[in-house]
Motif scaffolding. Structure first.
Motif, PDB file in Angstrom:
ATOM      1  N   PHE A 118       0.832  -1.202   0.000  1.00 26.50           N
ATOM      2  CA  PHE A 118       0.000   0.000   0.000  1.00 26.50           C
ATOM      3  C   PHE A 118       0.870   1.256   0.000  1.00 26.50           C
ATOM      4  O   PHE A 118       0.651   2.174  -0.804  1.00 26.50           O
ATOM      5  N   ILE A 119       1.852   1.312   0.892  1.00 26.03           N
ATOM      6  CA  ILE A 119       2.740   2.479   0.972  1.00 26.03           C
ATOM      7  C   ILE A 119       3.532   2.629  -0.316  1.00 26.03           C
ATOM      8  O   ILE A 119       3.678   3.732  -0.843  1.00 26.03           O
ATOM      9  N   ARG A 120       4.031   1.526  -0.858  1.00 23.52           N
ATOM     10  CA  ARG A 120       4.770   1.583  -2.125  1.00 23.52           C
ATOM     11  C   ARG A 120       3.887   2.107  -3.259  1.00 23.52           C
ATOM     12  O   ARG A 120       4.336   2.898  -4.091  1.00 23.52           O
ATOM     13  N   THR A 121       2.630   1.679  -3.266  1.00 27.22           N
ATOM     14  CA  THR A 121       1.687   2.144  -4.293  1.00 27.22           C
ATOM     15  C   THR A 121       1.462   3.651  -4.175  1.00 27.22           C
ATOM     16  O   THR A 121       1.502   4.380  -5.180  1.00 27.22           O
ATOM     17  N   LEU A 122       1.232   4.144  -2.954  1.00 26.33           N
ATOM     18  CA  LEU A 122       1.043   5.583  -2.755  1.00 26.33           C
ATOM     19  C   LEU A 122       2.290   6.371  -3.145  1.00 26.33           C
ATOM     20  O   LEU A 122       2.197   7.436  -3.770  1.00 26.33           O
ATOM     21  N   THR A 123       3.449   5.856  -2.796  1.00 27.66           N
ATOM     22  CA  THR A 123       4.707   6.527  -3.141  1.00 27.66           C
ATOM     23  C   THR A 123       4.908   6.564  -4.657  1.00 27.66           C
ATOM     24  O   THR A 123       5.317   7.586  -5.215  1.00 27.66           O
ATOM     25  N   THR A 124       4.597   5.468  -5.322  1.00 21.35           N
ATOM     26  CA  THR A 124       4.713   5.418  -6.782  1.00 21.35           C
ATOM     27  C   THR A 124       3.763   6.421  -7.424  1.00 21.35           C
ATOM     28  O   THR A 124       4.127   7.140  -8.359  1.00 21.35           O
ATOM     29  N   LEU A 129       3.152  11.686 -10.156  1.00 18.77           N
ATOM     30  CA  LEU A 129       2.579  13.037 -10.251  1.00 18.77           C
ATOM     31  C   LEU A 129       3.653  14.095 -10.374  1.00 18.77           C
ATOM     32  O   LEU A 129       3.464  15.119 -11.022  1.00 18.77           O
ATOM     33  N   SER A 130       4.799  13.859  -9.744  1.00 19.11           N
ATOM     34  CA  SER A 130       5.851  14.871  -9.750  1.00 19.11           C
ATOM     35  C   SER A 130       6.756  14.768 -10.974  1.00 19.11           C
ATOM     36  O   SER A 130       7.546  15.650 -11.231  1.00 19.11           O
TER      37      SER A 130
END
Length: 134
Positions: A118-124, A129-130
Motif C-alpha cells: 500500500f505504501i509503495r503504491t502511494l509513493t509510486t 505526479l511529480s
C-alpha cells in the motif's frame, strides 16, 4: 484519490481554533509538530518539501496568533525550535485525530506485506505526479 483529498480538506477546524486563520495547509505542519515533537524551521521545511522561507512565514504568522511557540535552540542560538502552544495542543490533537483514526482503521487489518504494498503504491503514485510530462 481526489475524493479522499476532498474529504480531508473539508475536515472542519475545531471550534476552539475557528477564530484563527487556519486552512488545510496547516494540517501537515501541525501533524509533524504533534507526532514528531519540536522541530526547527529547516526540519519542518524538509518534511513539508517547501522552502525554509515559506515555513518561516507560516510559523511567524501562527506564532503571532499564539498557536505556535518559538524558542531559541539552546545548542545553537541562531536556530529556532517550533512547538505547538500548550493551550492549543488539545484542539489540534482533536482536529488531527479523525484522520489518524481513519488511517488506523484502514491499515490495522492489513498484514505487514499488504501495508508495504500500500505504501509503495502511494509513493509510486506521488512520484508519478511529480514527474515531468514527456
Amino acid at each position: 484519490m481526489p475524493r479522499m483529498v476532498g474529504r480531508a480538506k473539508r475536515i472542519k477546524v475545531p471550534a476552539e481554533l475557528s477564530g484563527f486563520s487556519l486552512a488545510p495547509r496547516h494540517l501537515s505542519l501541525f501533524s509533524y509538530l504533534l507526532f514528531d515533537g519540536p522541530l526547527t524551521v529547516n526540519e519542518l521545511a524538509a518534511r513539508l518539501e517547501v522552502a525554509p522561507a515559506t515555513v518561516s512565514l507560516m510559523v511567524s504568522d501562527l506564532g503571532r496568533q499564539g498557536i505556535l511557540d518559538r524558542t531559541p535552540d539552546p545548542a545553537d542560538r541562531r536556530r529556532t525550535i517550533v512547538t505547538i502552544a500548550p493551550t492549543h495542543r488539545p484542539a489540534i490533537d482533536t482536529w488531527l485525530a479523525r484522520g489518524a483514526t481513519a488511517w488506523r482503521t484502514a491499515l490495522t487489518p492489513l498484514t505487514p506485506t499488504e501495508r508495504t504494498l500500500f505504501i509503495r503504491t502511494l509513493t509510486t503514485y506521488e512520484d508519478a505526479l511529480s514527474d515531468e510530462p514527456s
